[in-house]
Design a protein around this motif. Structure first.
Motif, mmCIF file in Angstrom:
data_model
loop_
_atom_site.group_PDB
_atom_site.id
_atom_site.type_symbol
_atom_site.label_atom_id
_atom_site.label_comp_id
_atom_site.label_asym_id
_atom_site.label_seq_id
_atom_site.Cartn_x
_atom_site.Cartn_y
_atom_site.Cartn_z
ATOM 1 N N ASP A 156 -37.268 -4.595 -48.256
ATOM 2 C CA ASP A 156 -35.850 -4.047 -48.575
ATOM 3 C C ASP A 156 -34.944 -5.186 -49.271
ATOM 4 O O ASP A 156 -34.280 -5.886 -48.771
ATOM 5 C CB ASP A 156 -35.206 -3.962 -47.174
ATOM 6 C CG ASP A 156 -33.782 -3.266 -47.340
ATOM 7 O OD1 ASP A 156 -33.523 -3.039 -48.512
ATOM 8 O OD2 ASP A 156 -33.044 -3.098 -46.349
ATOM 9 N N ASN A 157 -35.463 -5.315 -50.620
ATOM 10 C CA ASN A 157 -34.443 -6.314 -51.339
ATOM 11 C C ASN A 157 -33.346 -6.278 -51.119
ATOM 12 O O ASN A 157 -32.546 -7.083 -51.141
ATOM 13 C CB ASN A 157 -35.320 -6.340 -52.878
ATOM 14 C CG ASN A 157 -36.638 -7.033 -52.819
ATOM 15 O OD1 ASN A 157 -36.759 -8.315 -52.605
ATOM 16 N ND2 ASN A 157 -37.447 -6.026 -53.250
ATOM 17 N N ARG A 158 -32.662 -5.041 -51.674
ATOM 18 C CA ARG A 158 -31.251 -4.563 -51.474
ATOM 19 C C ARG A 158 -30.423 -5.088 -50.338
ATOM 20 O O ARG A 158 -29.343 -5.609 -50.227
ATOM 21 C CB ARG A 158 -30.843 -3.214 -52.124
ATOM 22 C CG ARG A 158 -31.276 -2.961 -53.392
ATOM 23 C CD ARG A 158 -30.621 -1.471 -53.837
ATOM 24 N NE ARG A 158 -31.216 -1.126 -55.051
ATOM 25 C CZ ARG A 158 -30.498 -0.122 -55.852
ATOM 26 N NH1 ARG A 158 -29.449 0.343 -55.383
ATOM 27 N NH2 ARG A 158 -30.884 0.241 -56.743
ATOM 28 N N GLY A 159 -31.111 -4.558 -49.228
ATOM 29 C CA GLY A 159 -30.406 -4.874 -47.749
ATOM 30 C C GLY A 159 -30.421 -6.216 -47.616
ATOM 31 O O GLY A 159 -29.443 -6.907 -47.310
ATOM 32 N N ALA A 162 -27.587 -7.704 -49.808
ATOM 33 C CA ALA A 162 -26.285 -7.504 -49.261
ATOM 34 C C ALA A 162 -25.965 -8.295 -47.963
ATOM 35 O O ALA A 162 -24.773 -8.717 -47.712
ATOM 36 C CB ALA A 162 -26.221 -5.893 -48.937
ATOM 37 N N GLU A 190 -33.927 -5.646 -57.832
ATOM 38 C CA GLU A 190 -33.179 -5.099 -56.767
ATOM 39 C C GLU A 190 -32.452 -5.981 -55.817
ATOM 40 O O GLU A 190 -31.410 -5.613 -55.387
ATOM 41 C CB GLU A 190 -34.505 -4.712 -55.758
ATOM 42 C CG GLU A 190 -35.247 -3.421 -56.226
ATOM 43 C CD GLU A 190 -34.357 -2.226 -56.210
ATOM 44 O OE1 GLU A 190 -33.924 -1.839 -55.228
ATOM 45 O OE2 GLU A 190 -34.001 -1.860 -57.115
ATOM 46 N N ARG A 191 -32.671 -7.279 -55.801
ATOM 47 C CA ARG A 191 -31.821 -8.343 -55.467
ATOM 48 C C ARG A 191 -30.494 -8.494 -55.972
ATOM 49 O O ARG A 191 -29.409 -8.506 -55.321
ATOM 50 C CB ARG A 191 -32.486 -9.609 -55.184
ATOM 51 C CG ARG A 191 -33.654 -9.781 -54.417
ATOM 52 C CD ARG A 191 -34.675 -10.804 -54.292
ATOM 53 N NE ARG A 191 -35.937 -10.637 -53.609
ATOM 54 C CZ ARG A 191 -36.832 -11.448 -53.362
ATOM 55 N NH1 ARG A 191 -36.849 -12.629 -54.036
ATOM 56 N NH2 ARG A 191 -38.051 -10.965 -52.773
ATOM 57 N N ARG A 193 -29.153 -6.152 -57.995
ATOM 58 C CA ARG A 193 -28.487 -4.765 -57.468
ATOM 59 C C ARG A 193 -27.555 -4.935 -56.319
ATOM 60 O O ARG A 193 -26.410 -4.430 -55.831
ATOM 61 C CB ARG A 193 -29.309 -3.562 -57.694
ATOM 62 C CG ARG A 193 -29.667 -3.347 -59.125
ATOM 63 C CD ARG A 193 -30.643 -2.181 -59.256
ATOM 64 N NE ARG A 193 -30.929 -1.669 -60.581
ATOM 65 C CZ ARG A 193 -31.657 -0.897 -60.763
ATOM 66 N NH1 ARG A 193 -32.287 -0.145 -59.895
ATOM 67 N NH2 ARG A 193 -32.186 -0.764 -62.300
ATOM 68 N N GLY A 194 -28.302 -5.275 -55.356
ATOM 69 C CA GLY A 194 -27.950 -5.449 -54.012
ATOM 70 C C GLY A 194 -26.753 -6.436 -53.952
ATOM 71 O O GLY A 194 -25.604 -6.159 -53.129
#
Length: 351
Positions: A156-159, A162, A190-191, A193-194
């Protein structure tokens, strides 16, 4: 000595001996015990290569990673190796250096030599992969191929990104720099974007800057030197992986910028070195070894069962680990200007 010797001594056919040695259930228990007694008496050990050919199995899993250097890949390989060894499988491991031609050459070299493949291609066009062409179960790490029956594992890169932003904003930081990863890398994107999504949610008072990087300590060091020279400087830096965070930490130390007193610093991955630097690094813990173990488990599911008709995706959760490299934001005091020779200017006394 060969299987014919065992068959003659036990009074059975060579096919029956092969069935017993390969664990087939089509022989009676009495026959099985008789054959195994002769095997023990003669000290017979079947040739592994011959057994593999007969069973159309190699008991080997191919692993192709972008690189084999660095603590992340070391931890990943540890998990892969532990899980494979528990299941009685061997690994064939190689690095592709994120080169499409190298990827295709490696896949060609592994064809027919492995029972399954674990592939990590975050920087390579996944269209080079074709299920009919590979012919074995495939598990992808950090990428997916629509329309292909490959199992895909990621995190879960985005999570995680964030969570870092929320942590820094909660400490009062309003000027935050993000050190990105290589272009085309799924994890890095992804990181990023998060990070940007969480900054937007935090409101207009949070000012964010994105600097380029490539996941290396060298890139982190270069970015750290630029950050140290900024006026005003950011109060927090979030590096897209721990290697860049460690390089940035070194550059800030060389510039006499205190962490976390002047700049808070966060990484991503929680490699072993993150716990031992001074100050210990706040980071996002990725279950790296567990990712490798799960990849082997999913690969062996494909070996032991009928292939699935569609791919599945799994995302492992990540955890923010708070350590001493972060602190509440403090107002930065302006440093006195220096002369061309680096000396501080003298003040004239009033008469």
């Amino acid at each position: 000595m060969n299987v014919r010797t065992v068959a003659a001594r036990a009074g059975v056919s060579t096919a029956t001996v092969s069935r017993v040695l390969n664990g087939k259930e089509v022989v009676t228990e009495a026959t099985r015990e008789k054959v195994l007694a002769v095997v023990k008496e003669l000290g017979y050990a079947p040739h592994q290569a011959a057994r593999s050919l007969a069973a159309r199995r190699t008991d080997t899993i191919g692993v192709v990673l972008p690189d084999l250097h660095g603590e992340f890949y070391s931890e990943l390989l540890r998990g892969l190796s532990l899980a494979a060894r528990r299941e009685g499988f061997h690994l064939l491991v190689s690095g592709s250096h994120s080169d499409r031609g190298e990827v295709q050459a490696l896949l060609g070299a592994l064809r027919g030599r492995v029972d399954a493949l674990v592939l990590m291609f975050p920087d390579v066009d996944p269209r080079v992969l074709s299920a009919p062409l590979l012919g074995v179960p495939v598990v992808l790490l950090d990428c997916s191929v629509p329309g292909q029956p490959f199992h895909s594992l990621g995190i879960d890169n985005r999570g995680g990104a964030a969570a870092v932003v929320r942590h820094l904003v909660g400490l009062g930081h309003r000027r935050i720099v993000f050190l990105g990863g290589p272009k085309g890398n799924l994890d890095a994107e992804e990181r990023r974007r998060g990070f940007l999504a969480a900054v937007a949610e935090a409101g207009a008072e949070v000012k964010a800057t994105v600097l380029p990087g490539d996941f290396s300590e060298r890139a982190g060091h270069a970015a750290g030197a630029r950050i140290a020279a900024r006026r005003p400087r950011p109060t927090a830096v979030f590096a897209a992986n721990d290697a860049m965070a460690l390089g940035c930490l070194q550059a800030l130390r060389e510039a006499a910028v205190a962490v976390p007193e002047e700049i808070s610093l966060v990484g991503f991955d929680d490699i072993p070195a993150a716990r031992h630097v001074q100050p210990p690094l706040t980071t996002v813990r990725v279950p790296i070894a567990e990712l490798g173990e799960l990849a082997i488990a999913r690969a062996l599911e494909g070996v032991r069962q009928e292939p699935t008709t569609r791919g599945r995706e799994e995302r492992l959760p990540v955890t923010l680990v708070e350590r001493a490299s972060c602190a509440p934001q403090r107002e930065q005091k302006p440093r006195p200007e220096r002369g061309a020779d680096g000396s501080q200017p003298t003040r004239r006394r009033r008469t």
